[in-house]
Design a protein around this motif. Sequence first.
Motif, mmCIF file in Angstrom:
data_model
loop_
_atom_site.group_PDB
_atom_site.id
_atom_site.type_symbol
_atom_site.label_atom_id
_atom_site.label_comp_id
_atom_site.label_asym_id
_atom_site.label_seq_id
_atom_site.Cartn_x
_atom_site.Cartn_y
_atom_site.Cartn_z
ATOM 1 N N ARG A 122 -68.776 73.672 -12.963
ATOM 2 C CA ARG A 122 -67.744 73.578 -12.205
ATOM 3 C C ARG A 122 -68.437 75.276 -11.071
ATOM 4 O O ARG A 122 -68.678 75.262 -9.665
ATOM 5 C CB ARG A 122 -66.493 73.358 -12.029
ATOM 6 N N ARG A 123 -67.914 76.172 -11.424
ATOM 7 C CA ARG A 123 -67.651 77.469 -11.181
ATOM 8 C C ARG A 123 -69.083 77.510 -10.279
ATOM 9 O O ARG A 123 -68.817 78.299 -9.431
ATOM 10 C CB ARG A 123 -67.824 78.598 -12.274
ATOM 11 N N ASN A 124 -69.940 77.088 -10.670
ATOM 12 C CA ASN A 124 -71.688 77.173 -10.315
ATOM 13 C C ASN A 124 -71.745 76.895 -9.291
ATOM 14 O O ASN A 124 -72.363 77.038 -8.499
ATOM 15 C CB ASN A 124 -73.007 76.926 -11.591
ATOM 16 N N VAL A 125 -70.756 75.616 -8.931
ATOM 17 C CA VAL A 125 -71.545 75.291 -7.561
ATOM 18 C C VAL A 125 -70.688 74.959 -6.736
ATOM 19 O O VAL A 125 -70.118 74.701 -5.935
ATOM 20 C CB VAL A 125 -71.965 73.753 -7.875
ATOM 21 N N GLY A 126 -69.392 76.107 -7.199
ATOM 22 C CA GLY A 126 -68.824 76.310 -6.095
ATOM 23 C C GLY A 126 -66.886 75.542 -6.514
ATOM 24 O O GLY A 126 -65.371 75.405 -5.183
#
Length: 120
Positions: free
Chosen positions: A114-118
């Motif tokens: 989730r963090r990797n895609v913002g």
Amino acid sequence: MVGLEKLTAKFKIKGASQTLLSAFGLANGEMCQINVNESHQDEDGNKFAIKYSVTGEITSVTESASKMGELPDNEMEMAVSAYKKTESGKTIYEIDRNAQILDLGNGDILAEHRRNVGLP
């Protein structure tokens, strides 16, 4: 992952009329959240709480036949979009399709993705 299945739930409500079910929005296609709080005691006398929370869309409402003098049962089926179980405040399971959370007891395995895609 192996072993994950489609989340569904089935529950019964005893003695509810169609008017009462409608007042709570319990009809096909409606979203429903069910919270269950339990208190337990083990063999050593330790007390602990278990909490369940299930959220989803109602896919079926069926009224069972009843006998004279008995309250009718309404059986609800739902397609679950979120399920969480905690024991004494510790998360045992948390699965949320909409928020993209998958925690099977060892932490949220989708958090970094989730963090990797913002996403939060």
